[in-house]
Motif scaffolding. Structure first.
Motif, mmCIF file in Angstrom:
data_model
loop_
_atom_site.group_PDB
_atom_site.id
_atom_site.type_symbol
_atom_site.label_atom_id
_atom_site.label_comp_id
_atom_site.label_asym_id
_atom_site.label_seq_id
_atom_site.Cartn_x
_atom_site.Cartn_y
_atom_site.Cartn_z
ATOM 1 N N UNK A 34 42.770 33.914 42.582
ATOM 2 C CA UNK A 34 43.234 35.432 43.371
ATOM 3 C C UNK A 34 44.205 35.185 44.389
ATOM 4 N N UNK A 35 45.149 36.282 44.393
ATOM 5 C CA UNK A 35 46.080 36.280 45.154
ATOM 6 C C UNK A 35 45.933 36.437 46.648
ATOM 7 N N UNK A 36 46.056 35.354 47.373
ATOM 8 C CA UNK A 36 45.891 35.252 48.609
ATOM 9 C C UNK A 36 47.201 35.428 49.646
ATOM 10 N N UNK A 37 48.166 35.588 49.285
ATOM 11 C CA UNK A 37 49.205 35.711 50.250
ATOM 12 C C UNK A 37 50.694 35.943 49.193
ATOM 13 N N UNK A 38 51.821 35.986 50.014
ATOM 14 C CA UNK A 38 53.262 36.407 49.090
ATOM 15 C C UNK A 38 54.055 35.202 49.784
ATOM 16 N N UNK A 39 55.055 34.638 49.152
ATOM 17 C CA UNK A 39 55.935 33.647 49.782
ATOM 18 C C UNK A 39 56.896 34.172 50.490
ATOM 19 N N UNK A 40 57.407 33.337 51.380
ATOM 20 C CA UNK A 40 58.575 34.062 52.346
ATOM 21 C C UNK A 40 59.293 32.624 53.140
ATOM 22 N N UNK A 70 52.020 27.734 53.349
ATOM 23 C CA UNK A 70 52.653 28.056 54.218
ATOM 24 C C UNK A 70 54.074 28.739 54.220
ATOM 25 N N UNK A 71 54.624 29.206 55.265
ATOM 26 C CA UNK A 71 55.866 29.873 55.166
ATOM 27 C C UNK A 71 55.789 31.243 54.496
ATOM 28 N N UNK A 72 54.612 31.791 54.585
ATOM 29 C CA UNK A 72 54.360 33.029 53.647
ATOM 30 C C UNK A 72 54.853 34.182 54.655
ATOM 31 N N UNK A 73 55.196 35.283 53.467
ATOM 32 C CA UNK A 73 55.731 36.526 54.070
ATOM 33 C C UNK A 73 54.900 37.458 54.603
ATOM 34 N N UNK A 111 57.895 24.745 46.757
ATOM 35 C CA UNK A 111 58.272 25.203 45.579
ATOM 36 C C UNK A 111 59.211 26.459 46.093
ATOM 37 N N UNK A 112 60.516 26.506 45.539
ATOM 38 C CA UNK A 112 61.428 27.414 46.002
ATOM 39 C C UNK A 112 61.177 28.613 45.042
ATOM 40 N N UNK A 113 60.831 29.844 45.541
ATOM 41 C CA UNK A 113 60.610 30.896 44.569
ATOM 42 C C UNK A 113 61.022 32.054 45.555
ATOM 43 N N UNK A 114 61.338 33.405 44.851
ATOM 44 C CA UNK A 114 61.837 34.316 45.827
ATOM 45 C C UNK A 114 60.719 34.976 46.925
ATOM 46 N N UNK A 115 61.201 35.366 47.930
ATOM 47 C CA UNK A 115 60.342 36.035 48.747
ATOM 48 C C UNK A 115 59.502 37.149 48.094
ATOM 49 N N UNK A 116 58.159 36.791 48.303
ATOM 50 C CA UNK A 116 57.354 37.907 48.006
ATOM 51 C C UNK A 116 56.419 37.684 46.662
ATOM 52 N N UNK A 117 56.928 36.472 46.132
ATOM 53 C CA UNK A 117 56.194 36.160 44.813
ATOM 54 C C UNK A 117 54.794 35.941 45.378
ATOM 55 N N UNK A 118 53.833 36.350 44.550
ATOM 56 C CA UNK A 118 52.292 36.051 44.667
ATOM 57 C C UNK A 118 51.961 34.566 44.741
ATOM 58 N N UNK A 119 51.085 34.283 45.609
ATOM 59 C CA UNK A 119 50.560 32.816 45.919
ATOM 60 C C UNK A 119 49.226 33.087 45.507
ATOM 61 N N UNK A 120 48.808 32.183 44.608
ATOM 62 C CA UNK A 120 47.171 32.270 44.420
ATOM 63 C C UNK A 120 46.386 31.208 44.931
ATOM 64 N N UNK A 121 45.312 31.300 44.802
ATOM 65 C CA UNK A 121 44.135 30.265 45.473
ATOM 66 C C UNK A 121 44.054 29.319 44.161
ATOM 67 N N UNK A 122 44.505 27.792 44.830
ATOM 68 C CA UNK A 122 44.234 27.004 43.743
ATOM 69 C C UNK A 122 42.816 26.614 43.240
ATOM 70 N N UNK A 123 41.944 27.009 44.070
ATOM 71 C CA UNK A 123 40.519 26.938 43.777
ATOM 72 C C UNK A 123 39.781 28.072 44.414
ATOM 73 N N UNK A 124 38.428 28.395 43.985
ATOM 74 C CA UNK A 124 37.514 29.185 44.851
ATOM 75 C C UNK A 124 36.952 28.461 46.112
ATOM 76 N N UNK A 170 64.920 28.903 54.098
ATOM 77 C CA UNK A 170 64.923 29.897 53.014
ATOM 78 C C UNK A 170 63.744 30.202 52.154
ATOM 79 N N UNK A 171 63.538 31.232 51.460
ATOM 80 C CA UNK A 171 62.289 31.301 50.898
ATOM 81 C C UNK A 171 61.569 30.268 49.988
ATOM 82 N N UNK A 172 60.399 29.937 50.210
ATOM 83 C CA UNK A 172 59.901 28.923 49.343
ATOM 84 C C UNK A 172 58.222 28.915 49.743
ATOM 85 N N UNK A 173 57.576 28.240 49.096
ATOM 86 C CA UNK A 173 56.096 28.021 49.373
ATOM 87 C C UNK A 173 55.752 26.644 49.663
#
Length: 481
Positions: free
Chosen positions: A401-407, A382-385, A340-353, A414-417
């Motif tokens: 829940x937010x587990x990390x931030x894209x980078x 992967x590729x998290x900031x 997923x091409x997203x700006x660096x620092x975008x919140x990444x959420x847990x897809x499941x508990x 380039x920045x992506x998840x």
């Protein structure tokens, strides 16, 4: 000519002299100003040396006399009166990195004895170690109340002639709570917690999507934490890359809390939201079931499934699952996930508990998080900031829940998840997985939900729609964990 002036001035002064023999008569003090001026004019015109000093006797001066040593009139009193020194001084104290409350108070002039007493008073209510950089305190200094006890070394402030002490200290460790410390007699410093009162109001915002939900929400000025919750709500059934098209719309109704000063203090929960995708409306309502708040569709079916379709509001899918030419390595190989091409620092959420089984740096994927779910499922990011607070091996996370931030760490252009879904350890195409829907409400619980849905619909109908709530805030600055 000089004689004429002197005679005229003298005649006018005598005409203004009070007829009473009393030295002062209320209501007639105003004659003192012209009498005094006329006398000095006469002396100046005659060239008398007395012009440099005020007269001390004679009928011209008696009307302005109040008592021995008194001022001669209102103008003289205004010109010589000194402004009173302030009895209480208020100062704002701010913490910086590495500061302790003892240091901040002593730097402000508080004695070590008083600073220690203040810390001891606060400690049962709030740990001084939890005070962070940027925290501000409102401190007041002044004369100590009678009966406080032995006087410590006092803060002198701007008035070195009168000793002062710390009278009170106020700060807010959270939006909801305020701690007040006050110097009292004879107990000394006492602290109390005050619960702030808030007025809850609902706001309704809507926007048209031209590129992504994320950008549309930012332009509408929706608070960042509300945008995160909105994405969570629909991530179970909406693929934000494939399902969302330009021209689609969304609407969200959430609460906002205002303090006694009328200023917005914090945002609350989303009570209802909808997305209109390709002309079809998908609406969700908040409802408490089994002691837990959850979102249901109009029929009472839970929006949850075991895994979200997308763990991030992706602006676009830059690489799909399958064989591809690797842009960095320079040869074709299997791509076992979705990028997923997203700006660096975008919140990444847990897809499941589930449980964090890996949260560290790898050569290929850079900063990588792996979550293990039930029934043999796991997901990788992967590729998290950077990692979210508390993300370490063994930590439990809830869905959304937010587990990390894209980078762009690791081998990346380039920045992506990079997102993977694994079944029993083998990567599978996330877009082909059919997840079971959440439970359906039945019986009395369903009837209660339908009544709540009607109430929410009526509330929504009474609210005006806004397409610009506040200044836009970047989702990447969201602090919601």
């Amino acid at each position: 000519m000089t004689g004429s002036v002197v005679a005229t001035v003298t005649w006018m002064a005598l005409a203004a002299t009070p007829t009473s023999s009393r030295l002062y008569e209320p209501g007639r003090e105003q004659v003192a100003v012209p009498t005094d001026l006329l006398t000095r004019l006469a002396e100046a015109a005659s060239g008398s040396p007395a012009a440099a000093a005020p007269t001390t006797a004679g009928p011209v001066r008696t009307a302005s006399l109040i008592g021995p040593g008194s001022l001669t009139g209102p103008l003289d009193r205004l010109s010589t009166a000194a402004p009173p020194a302030p009895s209480v001084e208020t100062r704002t104290l701010q913490f910086k990195d590495g500061d302790t409350i003892m240091e901040v108070l002593q730097d402000a002039g508080v004695s070590s004895e008083d600073a220690t007493a203040v810390v001891d008073a606060i400690r049962p209510l709030y740990s001084p170690r939890n005070i962070r950089s940027g925290q501000t305190f409102e401190a007041t200094f002044g004369a100590a109340p009678a009966g406080v006890g032995p006087k410590a070394i006092a803060y002198t402030g701007n008035d070195a002639s009168s000793e002062r002490r710390l009278l009170s200290l106020t700060f807010s460790p959270s939006i909801e709570n305020q701690i007040n410390v006050k110097l009292t007699a004879p107990q000394g410093y006492l602290a109390e917690t005050v619960q702030r009162k808030f007025d809850e109001r609902y706001q309704r915002a809507a926007a048209k999507i031209d590129s992504s939900l994320y950008l549309a929400a930012m332009r509408a000025g929706i608070p960042a934490n509300v945008v995160v919750d909105l994405i969570r709500m629909f991530s179970y059934e909406v693929d934000f890359q494939r399902d969302v098209q330009p021209g689609d719309e969304f609407e969200v109704i959430f609460s906002r809390f205002y303090g006694e000063d009328g200023k917005a203090a914090k945002t609350g929960d989303i009570i209802s939201a909808s997305m209109t995708l390709s002309g079809k409306k998908h609406a969700l309502y908040r409802f408490e079931s089994n002691g837990e708040e959850e979102y249901f569709d109009a029929t009472g079916q839970s929006a949850r499934s075991m895994l979200m379709k997308t763990p991030v509001d992706g602006a676009r899918i830059s690489s799909r699952f399958g064989r591809r030419f690797h842009p960095v390595l320079g040869y074709t190989r299997m791509h076992k996930g979705i990028d997923f091409a997203v700006p660096s620092g975008t919140p990444v959420m847990a897809a499941g508990g589930g449980v964090v089984t890996y949260a560290a740096y790898t050569r290929g994927f850079g900063n990588l998080v792996i979550l293990t779910h039930s029934n043999g499922y796991s997901t990788a990011y992967g590729h998290l900031s950077r990692f979210a607070s508390g993300m370490k091996k063994g930590a439990r996370v809830r869905q959304g829940q937010i587990v990390a931030y894209s980078g762009s760490t690791g081998i990346s252009t380039g920045p992506h998840l990079h997102y993977e879904v694994r079944v029993n350890g083998a990567q599978v195409n996330p877009t082909n997985i059919k997840m079971a829907n959440g439970r359906d409400l039945t019986g009395q619980e369903r009837r209660t939900f339908l009544n709540e849905r009607t109430r929410i619909d009526q509330l929504v109908a009474s609210l005006p729609i806004s397409d610009k709530l506040i200044q836009a805030v970047d989702l990447r600055e969201a602090t919601v964990e």
